[in-house]
Scaffold this motif. Structure first.
Motif, PDB file in Angstrom:
ATOM      1  N   ARG A   1      12.902 -35.887 -19.673  1.00 41.49           N
ATOM      2  CA  ARG A   1      11.598 -35.366 -19.936  1.00 41.49           C
ATOM      3  C   ARG A   1      11.039 -34.557 -18.602  1.00 41.49           C
ATOM      4  NH1 ARG A   1       7.408 -39.082 -23.550  1.00 41.49           N
ATOM      5  NH2 ARG A   1       9.322 -39.422 -25.186  1.00 41.49           N
ATOM      6  N   PHE A   2      11.860 -34.707 -17.417  1.00 32.85           N
ATOM      7  CA  PHE A   2      11.692 -33.985 -16.428  1.00 32.85           C
ATOM      8  C   PHE A   2      12.289 -32.565 -16.306  1.00 32.85           C
ATOM      9  CE2 PHE A   2      12.074 -33.631 -11.397  1.00 32.85           C
ATOM     10  CZ  PHE A   2      10.871 -33.231 -11.371  1.00 32.85           C
ATOM     11  N   HIS A   3      13.207 -32.431 -17.094  1.00 33.80           N
ATOM     12  CA  HIS A   3      14.190 -31.331 -17.151  1.00 33.80           C
ATOM     13  C   HIS A   3      13.445 -29.796 -16.735  1.00 33.80           C
ATOM     14  CE1 HIS A   3      14.074 -30.793 -21.420  1.00 33.80           C
ATOM     15  NE2 HIS A   3      14.100 -29.523 -21.020  1.00 33.80           N
TER      16      HIS A   3
ATOM     17  N   ARG B   1      11.119 -29.049 -15.059  1.00 34.57           N
ATOM     18  CA  ARG B   1      10.464 -28.954 -13.693  1.00 34.57           C
ATOM     19  C   ARG B   1      11.629 -29.444 -12.681  1.00 34.57           C
ATOM     20  NH1 ARG B   1       5.509 -32.243 -13.272  1.00 34.57           N
ATOM     21  NH2 ARG B   1       4.761 -31.071 -11.465  1.00 34.57           N
ATOM     22  N   CYS B   2      12.830 -29.908 -12.853  1.00 32.12           N
ATOM     23  CA  CYS B   2      13.899 -30.244 -12.295  1.00 32.12           C
ATOM     24  C   CYS B   2      14.778 -29.093 -11.613  1.00 32.12           C
ATOM     25  CB  CYS B   2      14.612 -31.315 -13.024  1.00 32.12           C
ATOM     26  SG  CYS B   2      15.915 -31.949 -12.072  1.00 32.12           S
ATOM     27  N   ALA B   3      14.876 -29.320 -10.269  1.00 27.98           N
ATOM     28  CA  ALA B   3      15.651 -28.231  -9.434  1.00 27.98           C
ATOM     29  C   ALA B   3      17.331 -28.424  -9.914  1.00 27.98           C
ATOM     30  CB  ALA B   3      15.243 -28.235  -8.050  1.00 27.98           C
ATOM     31  N   VAL B   4      17.432 -29.681 -10.234  1.00 25.43           N
ATOM     32  CA  VAL B   4      18.974 -29.828 -10.319  1.00 25.43           C
ATOM     33  C   VAL B   4      19.383 -29.996 -11.844  1.00 25.43           C
ATOM     34  CG1 VAL B   4      19.348 -30.585  -7.775  1.00 25.43           C
ATOM     35  CG2 VAL B   4      18.626 -32.102  -9.446  1.00 25.43           C
ATOM     36  N   ALA B   5      18.524 -29.463 -12.574  1.00 23.68           N
ATOM     37  CA  ALA B   5      18.907 -29.815 -14.179  1.00 23.68           C
ATOM     38  C   ALA B   5      20.151 -29.361 -14.421  1.00 23.68           C
ATOM     39  CB  ALA B   5      17.622 -29.330 -15.108  1.00 23.68           C
ATOM     40  N   THR B   6      21.022 -30.287 -15.369  1.00 28.75           N
ATOM     41  CA  THR B   6      22.111 -29.568 -16.190  1.00 28.75           C
ATOM     42  C   THR B   6      22.011 -29.081 -17.485  1.00 28.75           C
ATOM     43  OG1 THR B   6      22.938 -31.675 -17.083  1.00 28.75           O
ATOM     44  CG2 THR B   6      23.201 -31.469 -14.659  1.00 28.75           C
ATOM     45  N   PRO B   7      23.089 -28.670 -17.961  1.00 29.52           N
ATOM     46  CA  PRO B   7      22.979 -28.032 -19.586  1.00 29.52           C
ATOM     47  C   PRO B   7      22.865 -29.260 -20.402  1.00 29.52           C
ATOM     48  CG  PRO B   7      24.753 -27.002 -18.551  1.00 29.52           C
ATOM     49  CD  PRO B   7      24.223 -27.950 -17.310  1.00 29.52           C
ATOM     50  N   MET B   8      23.060 -30.658 -19.885  1.00 31.67           N
ATOM     51  CA  MET B   8      23.003 -31.711 -20.831  1.00 31.67           C
ATOM     52  C   MET B   8      21.755 -32.497 -20.637  1.00 31.67           C
ATOM     53  SD  MET B   8      25.925 -31.900 -22.174  1.00 31.67           S
ATOM     54  CE  MET B   8      25.640 -33.481 -23.113  1.00 31.67           C
ATOM     55  N   CYS B   9      20.727 -31.900 -20.032  1.00 40.50           N
ATOM     56  CA  CYS B   9      19.465 -32.620 -19.770  1.00 40.50           C
ATOM     57  C   CYS B   9      18.735 -32.560 -20.876  1.00 40.50           C
ATOM     58  CB  CYS B   9      18.969 -32.081 -18.422  1.00 40.50           C
ATOM     59  SG  CYS B   9      19.681 -32.716 -17.008  1.00 40.50           S
ATOM     60  N   GLY B  10      18.679 -31.893 -21.833  1.00 37.96           N
ATOM     61  CA  GLY B  10      18.076 -31.784 -23.150  1.00 37.96           C
ATOM     62  C   GLY B  10      17.214 -30.536 -23.456  1.00 37.96           C
TER      63      GLY B  10
ATOM     64  N   TYR C   1       6.634 -40.743 -15.828  1.00 39.21           N
ATOM     65  CA  TYR C   1       6.750 -39.368 -16.037  1.00 39.21           C
ATOM     66  C   TYR C   1       6.398 -39.090 -17.478  1.00 39.21           C
ATOM     67  CZ  TYR C   1       7.248 -34.370 -15.819  1.00 39.21           C
ATOM     68  OH  TYR C   1       7.184 -33.155 -15.980  1.00 39.21           O
ATOM     69  N   LEU C   2       5.325 -38.605 -17.931  1.00 44.70           N
ATOM     70  CA  LEU C   2       4.905 -38.125 -19.307  1.00 44.70           C
ATOM     71  C   LEU C   2       5.474 -39.344 -20.197  1.00 44.70           C
ATOM     72  CD1 LEU C   2       4.253 -35.436 -19.977  1.00 44.70           C
ATOM     73  CD2 LEU C   2       6.447 -34.808 -20.984  1.00 44.70           C
ATOM     74  N   GLY C   3       4.839 -40.439 -19.865  1.00 44.06           N
ATOM     75  CA  GLY C   3       4.739 -41.626 -20.740  1.00 44.06           C
ATOM     76  C   GLY C   3       5.895 -42.603 -20.813  1.00 44.06           C
ATOM     77  N   ARG C   4       6.759 -42.015 -19.789  1.00 43.08           N
ATOM     78  CA  ARG C   4       8.043 -43.164 -19.754  1.00 43.08           C
ATOM     79  C   ARG C   4       8.514 -43.414 -18.276  1.00 43.08           C
ATOM     80  NH1 ARG C   4      11.221 -43.309 -24.493  1.00 43.08           N
ATOM     81  NH2 ARG C   4      13.168 -43.760 -23.181  1.00 43.08           N
TER      82      ARG C   4
ATOM     83  N   GLU D   1      14.093 -45.675  -0.199  1.00 40.96           N
ATOM     84  CA  GLU D   1      15.228 -45.259   0.569  1.00 40.96           C
ATOM     85  C   GLU D   1      16.374 -44.586   0.062  1.00 40.96           C
ATOM     86  OE1 GLU D   1      16.772 -49.024   2.333  1.00 40.96           O
ATOM     87  OE2 GLU D   1      14.787 -49.311   3.609  1.00 40.96           O
ATOM     88  N   THR D   2      16.683 -44.875  -1.188  1.00 36.00           N
ATOM     89  CA  THR D   2      17.578 -44.497  -2.082  1.00 36.00           C
ATOM     90  C   THR D   2      17.148 -44.107  -3.258  1.00 36.00           C
ATOM     91  OG1 THR D   2      18.618 -46.385  -2.724  1.00 36.00           O
ATOM     92  CG2 THR D   2      19.666 -45.453  -0.614  1.00 36.00           C
ATOM     93  N   PRO D   3      15.969 -43.130  -3.608  1.00 41.12           N
ATOM     94  CA  PRO D   3      15.583 -42.814  -4.963  1.00 41.12           C
ATOM     95  C   PRO D   3      16.640 -42.214  -5.948  1.00 41.12           C
ATOM     96  CG  PRO D   3      14.913 -41.085  -3.338  1.00 41.12           C
ATOM     97  CD  PRO D   3      15.446 -42.272  -2.475  1.00 41.12           C
ATOM     98  N   GLN D   4      16.766 -42.615  -7.080  1.00 39.05           N
ATOM     99  CA  GLN D   4      17.981 -42.052  -7.955  1.00 39.05           C
ATOM    100  C   GLN D   4      17.393 -41.073  -8.913  1.00 39.05           C
ATOM    101  OE1 GLN D   4      21.419 -43.591  -7.695  1.00 39.05           O
ATOM    102  NE2 GLN D   4      20.418 -43.615  -5.625  1.00 39.05           N
ATOM    103  N   HIS D   5      16.082 -40.733  -8.796  1.00 37.91           N
ATOM    104  CA  HIS D   5      15.691 -39.665  -9.806  1.00 37.91           C
ATOM    105  C   HIS D   5      15.003 -38.491  -9.307  1.00 37.91           C
ATOM    106  CE1 HIS D   5      13.581 -38.084 -13.239  1.00 37.91           C
ATOM    107  NE2 HIS D   5      14.148 -38.926 -14.276  1.00 37.91           N
ATOM    108  N   PRO D   6      15.257 -37.503  -9.425  1.00 41.44           N
ATOM    109  CA  PRO D   6      14.675 -36.298  -8.840  1.00 41.44           C
ATOM    110  C   PRO D   6      13.275 -36.280  -8.952  1.00 41.44           C
ATOM    111  CG  PRO D   6      16.326 -35.548 -10.439  1.00 41.44           C
ATOM    112  CD  PRO D   6      16.189 -36.834 -10.674  1.00 41.44           C
ATOM    113  N   TYR D   7      12.502 -36.783  -9.827  1.00 40.25           N
ATOM    114  CA  TYR D   7      11.072 -36.816  -9.882  1.00 40.25           C
ATOM    115  C   TYR D   7      10.719 -37.839  -8.804  1.00 40.25           C
ATOM    116  CZ  TYR D   7       6.415 -37.793 -11.662  1.00 40.25           C
ATOM    117  OH  TYR D   7       4.998 -38.005 -11.795  1.00 40.25           O
ATOM    118  N   THR D   8      11.089 -39.017  -8.613  1.00 43.63           N
ATOM    119  CA  THR D   8      11.039 -39.726  -7.322  1.00 43.63           C
ATOM    120  C   THR D   8      10.991 -39.134  -6.058  1.00 43.63           C
ATOM    121  OG1 THR D   8      11.438 -41.888  -8.879  1.00 43.63           O
ATOM    122  CG2 THR D   8      11.142 -42.072  -6.582  1.00 43.63           C
ATOM    123  N   ARG D   9      12.156 -38.389  -6.201  1.00 47.90           N
ATOM    124  CA  ARG D   9      12.624 -37.875  -4.658  1.00 47.90           C
ATOM    125  C   ARG D   9      11.594 -36.820  -4.598  1.00 47.90           C
ATOM    126  NH1 ARG D   9      17.835 -37.787  -6.597  1.00 47.90           N
ATOM    127  NH2 ARG D   9      17.857 -35.395  -6.662  1.00 47.90           N
ATOM    128  N   ALA D  10      10.896 -36.176  -5.342  1.00 44.01           N
ATOM    129  CA  ALA D  10      10.027 -34.957  -5.310  1.00 44.01           C
ATOM    130  C   ALA D  10       8.676 -35.411  -4.965  1.00 44.01           C
ATOM    131  CB  ALA D  10       9.811 -34.189  -6.804  1.00 44.01           C
TER     132      ALA D  10
END
Length: 450
Positions: free
Chosen positions: A331-333, A335-344, A273-276, A288-297
């Protein structure tokens, strides 16, 4: 295609035999403006990617258009030199371990040893016989089969050219070698003296594959090899690639945006995602168990791949940010539906919001930055500045972004905005060989909590 899921039926491989080691590869393109074409910034197409490709396995490289996967494929194949980092070919298991140690060691002795290793194995530093050895053992199949074949050459010339360049065969022996290669990809002797325009898209892709196989390479980079083909032809090409890998022990880097294809083809998956790298790991584990919201999306966009009807996933929305201004933190924050205040969250998130708004952005005259998280936004009027400040304190912006704000101060026609500073989110281990660049708690990843 079902046979592709049976990993045990694949060629007997040495799992630790690394064909190619990609280490912190970056590819930045300069942005030039003005009469003198001064560099005013860089497009960070690839921005620090690392992974290995082992003998006989398929590594799937997936992501949206613009994520940098095709650029990375060109760097891996040696068609484009990286801006930073390196791609290393022909390392043993012990040498890969030593390479990682040297890259982490900043001492003069370590750097001297690293320089010697790079002269022997880093593909953009190879010379002479070593460079020729890499070129013949790393081939590429492009997305556009018509553009990648010379329209003025016959098939015998296209497929036979690598054999002539490397003096593998000539005369009748070359003709027979070309016929053998064509037969391996489902074509025959009667196709030798035809031009590319006389073939269908699937047949042209078979010719491209035959050319890539001519020198019996260790690795083939497949850049969207089936995306321009009909579904039935796609299945034929994928089955062909699988059979060739099984018989020859080939390693593939399979670049694609089609998750249904990569689910069948790949042993390991790298999501960009975006070069990384957003996530990497065994393909079945990631699905089966995606750990990143981008992968799950991404997986959610393919409902046929979701066997669990009860699983709820957030569909991917929004646009990919400008790679010349990648978001801080995760870098996904944006567009992320579950972003937190610590995501950047950062000042550029406010600027992006202004760019998507009408009226307010027209009044923005400039941004005076202290750093990415602290800046003063100058407006043409105090009313516009107060309008922005009021918006930042309201529910019009994401709750996580609002919580990350540490200061919003209006002074005349300027608004000082300061966010909580956070470091870049790095890949962390989520299981054996499974990594994700996300602050999400692995134990809660399946529920979508952050």
């Amino acid at each position: 295609m079902n046979a592709m899921n049976d990993v045990s039926s694949k060629v007997d491989r040495r799992a630790d035999d690394v064909v190619l080691a990609v280490r912190n590869v970056k590819k930045h393109y300069p942005i030039r403006e003005g009469v003198f074409q001064s560099v005013v910034g860089h497009v960070k197409a690839v921005d620090g990617v690392s992974f290995d490709i082992r003998r006989g396995e398929t590594v799937g490289l997936v992501g949206e258009s613009g994520c940098g996967k095709s650029t990375l494929g060109r760097c891996v194949s040696g068609l484009s030199d990286p801006t930073g980092g390196g791609v290393y070919f022909g390392l043993s298991k012990a040498e890969v371990a030593r390479l990682d140690t040297l890259l982490a060691d900043g001492s003069a002795a370590a750097q001297a040893e690293l320089a010697q290793m790079e002269r022997r194995h880093r593909i953009d530093r190879l010379e002479g016989a070593a460079q020729r050895h890499f070129r013949r053992n790393c081939q590429m199949v492009f997305q556009d089969s018509f553009a990648s074949l010379n329209p003025r050459q016959l098939v015998i010339d296209i497929v036979g050219r690598p054999l002539r360049v490397y003096r593998e065969a000539s005369g009748d022996a070359l003709t027979e070698r070309v016929v053998s290669l064509l037969e391996q990809v489902g074509l025959g002797r009667h196709h030798l003296y035809r031009f590319p325009h006389q073939f269908s898209g699937g047949q042209r892709q078979r010719i491209s594959i035959a050319r890539a196989l001519a020198l019996d390479p260790d690795l083939i980079v497949l850049d969207e090899p089936t995306s321009a083909l009909d579904v039935s032809v796609q299945a034929q090409i994928l089955n062909l690639l699988y059979e060739l890998q099984r018989d020859r022990g080939l390693a593939y880097l399979f670049v694609t945006h089609d998750l249904s294809v990569v689910h069948h083809m790949a042993d390991r998956l790298v999501t960009m995602y975006l070069g990384r790298v957003a996530e990497s790991g065994d393909t079945n584990t990631v699905f089966e168990t995606p750990q990143h919201p981008y992968t799950r999306a991404l997986i959610a966009a393919k409902p046929d791949l979701n066997d669990d009807e009860g699983r709820t996933m957030q569909a991917l929305e929004g646009r990919v940010p400008d790679p010349a201004r990648p978001p801080q933190g995760c870098r996904f924050h944006t567009r992320c539906a579950v972003a937190t205040p610590m995501c950047g969250w950062e000042v550029d998130d406010v600027v992006r919001w202004l760019e998507s708004s009408k009226g307010v952005f027209d009044a923005l005259e400039g941004v005076d930055r202290t750093n990415a998280f602290d800046a003063a936004l100058r407006f043409s009027s105090e009313a516009a500045a107060r309008n922005l400040a009021s918006t930042l304190r309201s529910d019009a912006i994401p709750a996580a972004m609002q919580q990350a704000l540490e200061d919003v101060t209006v002074s005349g026609g300027a608004v000082r905005v300061r966010f909580r500073e956070v470091p870049e989110v790095e890949l962390t281990e989520r299981g054996p060989g499974h990594h994700a660049a996300c602050l999400i708690n692995p134990s809660h990843s399946s529920s979508g909590a952050n």
